[in-house]
Design a protein around this motif. Structure first.
Motif, PDB file in Angstrom:
ATOM      1  N   THR A  46       0.857  -1.183   0.000  1.00  0.00           N
ATOM      2  CA  THR A  46       0.000   0.000   0.000  1.00  0.00           C
ATOM      3  C   THR A  46       0.888   1.225   0.000  1.00  0.00           C
ATOM      4  O   THR A  46       2.004   1.190   0.504  1.00  0.00           O
ATOM      5  CB  THR A  46      -0.918   0.052   1.244  1.00  0.00           C
ATOM      6  N   GLY A  47       0.394   2.297  -0.567  1.00  0.00           N
ATOM      7  CA  GLY A  47       1.165   3.528  -0.523  1.00  0.00           C
ATOM      8  C   GLY A  47       0.865   4.460  -1.664  1.00  0.00           C
ATOM      9  O   GLY A  47       0.079   4.160  -2.567  1.00  0.00           O
ATOM     10  N   ILE A  48       1.524   5.604  -1.591  1.00  0.00           N
ATOM     11  CA  ILE A  48       1.367   6.630  -2.605  1.00  0.00           C
ATOM     12  C   ILE A  48       2.737   7.207  -2.917  1.00  0.00           C
ATOM     13  O   ILE A  48       3.588   7.334  -2.035  1.00  0.00           O
ATOM     14  CB  ILE A  48       0.383   7.725  -2.147  1.00  0.00           C
ATOM     15  N   GLU A  49       2.950   7.493  -4.183  1.00  0.00           N
ATOM     16  CA  GLU A  49       4.213   8.060  -4.647  1.00  0.00           C
ATOM     17  C   GLU A  49       3.862   9.246  -5.542  1.00  0.00           C
ATOM     18  O   GLU A  49       3.064   9.117  -6.471  1.00  0.00           O
ATOM     19  CB  GLU A  49       4.960   6.984  -5.435  1.00  0.00           C
ATOM     20  N   GLU A  50       4.443  10.411  -5.242  1.00  0.00           N
ATOM     21  CA  GLU A  50       4.191  11.609  -6.039  1.00  0.00           C
ATOM     22  C   GLU A  50       5.515  12.218  -6.458  1.00  0.00           C
ATOM     23  O   GLU A  50       6.449  12.278  -5.668  1.00  0.00           O
ATOM     24  CB  GLU A  50       3.405  12.644  -5.235  1.00  0.00           C
ATOM     25  N   PHE A  51       5.571  12.691  -7.708  1.00  0.00           N
ATOM     26  CA  PHE A  51       6.776  13.352  -8.186  1.00  0.00           C
ATOM     27  C   PHE A  51       6.414  14.369  -9.251  1.00  0.00           C
ATOM     28  O   PHE A  51       5.332  14.309  -9.851  1.00  0.00           O
ATOM     29  CB  PHE A  51       7.800  12.344  -8.712  1.00  0.00           C
ATOM     30  N   LEU A  52       7.303  15.328  -9.458  1.00  0.00           N
ATOM     31  CA  LEU A  52       7.125  16.365 -10.466  1.00  0.00           C
ATOM     32  C   LEU A  52       8.065  16.116 -11.623  1.00  0.00           C
ATOM     33  O   LEU A  52       9.195  15.672 -11.424  1.00  0.00           O
ATOM     34  CB  LEU A  52       7.432  17.751  -9.886  1.00  0.00           C
ATOM     35  N   LEU A  53       7.607  16.430 -12.810  1.00  0.00           N
ATOM     36  CA  LEU A  53       8.455  16.427 -13.998  1.00  0.00           C
ATOM     37  C   LEU A  53       8.586  17.882 -14.448  1.00  0.00           C
ATOM     38  O   LEU A  53       7.596  18.509 -14.796  1.00  0.00           O
ATOM     39  CB  LEU A  53       7.837  15.598 -15.124  1.00  0.00           C
ATOM     40  N   HIS A  54       9.791  18.408 -14.397  1.00  0.00           N
ATOM     41  CA  HIS A  54      10.072  19.766 -14.856  1.00  0.00           C
ATOM     42  C   HIS A  54      10.538  19.662 -16.306  1.00  0.00           C
ATOM     43  O   HIS A  54      11.660  19.240 -16.564  1.00  0.00           O
ATOM     44  CB  HIS A  54      11.164  20.424 -14.004  1.00  0.00           C
ATOM     45  N   VAL A  55       9.678  20.028 -17.238  1.00  0.00           N
ATOM     46  CA  VAL A  55       9.972  19.908 -18.666  1.00  0.00           C
ATOM     47  C   VAL A  55      10.506  21.252 -19.159  1.00  0.00           C
ATOM     48  O   VAL A  55       9.790  22.250 -19.135  1.00  0.00           O
ATOM     49  CB  VAL A  55       8.712  19.496 -19.458  1.00  0.00           C
ATOM     50  N   ASP A  56      11.764  21.277 -19.591  1.00  0.00           N
ATOM     51  CA  ASP A  56      12.395  22.499 -20.069  1.00  0.00           C
ATOM     52  C   ASP A  56      12.149  22.745 -21.547  1.00  0.00           C
ATOM     53  O   ASP A  56      12.207  23.880 -22.009  1.00  0.00           O
ATOM     54  CB  ASP A  56      13.909  22.457 -19.810  1.00  0.00           C
ATOM     55  N   LYS A  57      11.905  21.695 -22.294  1.00  0.00           N
ATOM     56  CA  LYS A  57      11.661  21.794 -23.730  1.00  0.00           C
ATOM     57  C   LYS A  57      10.700  20.669 -24.102  1.00  0.00           C
ATOM     58  O   LYS A  57      10.803  19.568 -23.568  1.00  0.00           O
ATOM     59  CB  LYS A  57      12.982  21.644 -24.493  1.00  0.00           C
ATOM     60  N   ASN A 104       4.631  19.474 -23.265  1.00  0.00           N
ATOM     61  CA  ASN A 104       5.157  20.798 -23.587  1.00  0.00           C
ATOM     62  C   ASN A 104       5.930  21.335 -22.392  1.00  0.00           C
ATOM     63  O   ASN A 104       5.922  20.742 -21.312  1.00  0.00           O
ATOM     64  CB  ASN A 104       4.012  21.752 -23.943  1.00  0.00           C
ATOM     65  N   LYS A 105       6.566  22.466 -22.559  1.00  0.00           N
ATOM     66  CA  LYS A 105       7.335  23.078 -21.476  1.00  0.00           C
ATOM     67  C   LYS A 105       6.398  23.376 -20.304  1.00  0.00           C
ATOM     68  O   LYS A 105       5.299  23.887 -20.489  1.00  0.00           O
ATOM     69  CB  LYS A 105       7.977  24.370 -21.981  1.00  0.00           C
ATOM     70  N   GLY A 106       6.836  23.008 -19.098  1.00  0.00           N
ATOM     71  CA  GLY A 106       6.030  23.226 -17.907  1.00  0.00           C
ATOM     72  C   GLY A 106       6.351  22.213 -16.824  1.00  0.00           C
ATOM     73  O   GLY A 106       7.347  21.483 -16.898  1.00  0.00           O
ATOM     74  N   ILE A 107       5.490  22.176 -15.827  1.00  0.00           N
ATOM     75  CA  ILE A 107       5.659  21.256 -14.698  1.00  0.00           C
ATOM     76  C   ILE A 107       4.447  20.330 -14.659  1.00  0.00           C
ATOM     77  O   ILE A 107       3.307  20.782 -14.730  1.00  0.00           O
ATOM     78  CB  ILE A 107       5.784  22.022 -13.370  1.00  0.00           C
ATOM     79  N   TYR A 108       4.716  19.047 -14.531  1.00  0.00           N
ATOM     80  CA  TYR A 108       3.674  18.037 -14.504  1.00  0.00           C
ATOM     81  C   TYR A 108       3.809  17.219 -13.222  1.00  0.00           C
ATOM     82  O   TYR A 108       4.918  16.874 -12.823  1.00  0.00           O
ATOM     83  CB  TYR A 108       3.780  17.120 -15.722  1.00  0.00           C
ATOM     84  N   GLN A 109       2.675  16.920 -12.600  1.00  0.00           N
ATOM     85  CA  GLN A 109       2.685  16.108 -11.388  1.00  0.00           C
ATOM     86  C   GLN A 109       2.172  14.717 -11.698  1.00  0.00           C
ATOM     87  O   GLN A 109       1.139  14.554 -12.345  1.00  0.00           O
ATOM     88  CB  GLN A 109       1.825  16.730 -10.299  1.00  0.00           C
ATOM     89  N   CYS A 110       2.916  13.707 -11.230  1.00  0.00           N
ATOM     90  CA  CYS A 110       2.542  12.309 -11.419  1.00  0.00           C
ATOM     91  C   CYS A 110       2.281  11.683 -10.062  1.00  0.00           C
ATOM     92  O   CYS A 110       3.015  11.935  -9.100  1.00  0.00           O
ATOM     93  CB  CYS A 110       3.649  11.542 -12.121  1.00  0.00           C
ATOM     94  N   LEU A 131      16.355  17.237 -21.057  1.00  0.00           N
ATOM     95  CA  LEU A 131      15.212  18.122 -21.251  1.00  0.00           C
ATOM     96  C   LEU A 131      14.223  18.092 -20.091  1.00  0.00           C
ATOM     97  O   LEU A 131      13.418  19.006 -19.942  1.00  0.00           O
ATOM     98  CB  LEU A 131      14.471  17.746 -22.534  1.00  0.00           C
ATOM     99  N   ILE A 132      14.275  17.042 -19.290  1.00  0.00           N
ATOM    100  CA  ILE A 132      13.301  16.863 -18.211  1.00  0.00           C
ATOM    101  C   ILE A 132      14.028  16.494 -16.919  1.00  0.00           C
ATOM    102  O   ILE A 132      14.905  15.649 -16.908  1.00  0.00           O
ATOM    103  CB  ILE A 132      12.294  15.746 -18.567  1.00  0.00           C
ATOM    104  N   ARG A 133      13.650  17.157 -15.840  1.00  0.00           N
ATOM    105  CA  ARG A 133      14.162  16.815 -14.507  1.00  0.00           C
ATOM    106  C   ARG A 133      12.990  16.300 -13.683  1.00  0.00           C
ATOM    107  O   ARG A 133      11.866  16.733 -13.868  1.00  0.00           O
ATOM    108  CB  ARG A 133      14.734  18.054 -13.816  1.00  0.00           C
ATOM    109  N   HIS A 134      13.265  15.381 -12.773  1.00  0.00           N
ATOM    110  CA  HIS A 134      12.179  14.927 -11.899  1.00  0.00           C
ATOM    111  C   HIS A 134      12.565  15.157 -10.444  1.00  0.00           C
ATOM    112  O   HIS A 134      13.723  15.173 -10.071  1.00  0.00           O
ATOM    113  CB  HIS A 134      11.796  13.470 -12.179  1.00  0.00           C
ATOM    114  N   GLU A 135      11.521  15.372  -9.647  1.00  0.00           N
ATOM    115  CA  GLU A 135      11.694  15.687  -8.231  1.00  0.00           C
ATOM    116  C   GLU A 135      10.614  14.947  -7.452  1.00  0.00           C
ATOM    117  O   GLU A 135       9.424  15.092  -7.730  1.00  0.00           O
ATOM    118  CB  GLU A 135      11.560  17.199  -8.045  1.00  0.00           C
TER     119      GLU A 135
END
Length: 146
Positions: A46-57, A104-110, A131-135
């Motif tokens: 059980t659990g939850i995992e959240e991360f951001l994708l910082h898309v530069d291009k 596209n360029k922006g921040i996406y939450q998964c 092109l993409i960083r994740h956090e």
């Protein structure tokens, strides 16, 4: 004699190209998941995992999710900066998901949410890390193997 030399030259050049291709893939494509547990197997999780994708291009992101679920569910959701849901699915049986996202360029939450029994799962997200960083925002999960 020259034909034999050409054959070896072509063979060597093909081998060099193959090695450089593997090197390029390793250096520029990144995979995420419950590191180092990309191949998960548990009696109960059980659990939850959240991360951001910082898309530069603008670029493509490939999702491969192979789940074999004995019971329960696995849910995946990706949203844009404005809260708009780009994709969402919920698995409660054995299935292979293969999706390509053009971001596209922006921040996406998964978000990956799990409540499964007797499962085996392989979750991979491939993208160009130039092109993409994740956090990671949250990595809270519990597993048990009887």
């Amino acid at each position: 004699m020259p034909k034999r030399i050409y054959k070896y030259f072509i063979f060597i050049m093909s081998l060099v190209f193959f090695v450089l291709s593997i090197y390029y893939f390793q250096m520029n494509v990144y995979e995420i998941g419950l590191k180092p547990y990309n191949n998960l197997k548990s009696d109960r999780m059980t659990g939850i995992e959240e991360f951001l994708l910082h898309v530069d291009k603008a670029s493509k992101v490939i999702l491969l999710h192979n789940a074999k679920i004995g019971g329960g569910y696995v849910e995946f959701k990706i949203t844009g900066e404005d809260g708009r849901i780009i994709d969402k699915y919920r698995l409660s049986s054995n299935k292979l998901i293969n999706r390509v996202y053009n971001l596209n360029k922006g921040i996406y939450q998964c978000t990956i949410e799990r409540d499964v029994k007797n499962s085996r799962e392989n979750f991979r997200f491939y993208y160009d890390k130039r092109l993409i960083r994740h956090e990671y925002l949250k990595r809270d999960y519990t597993t048990s193997n009887r």
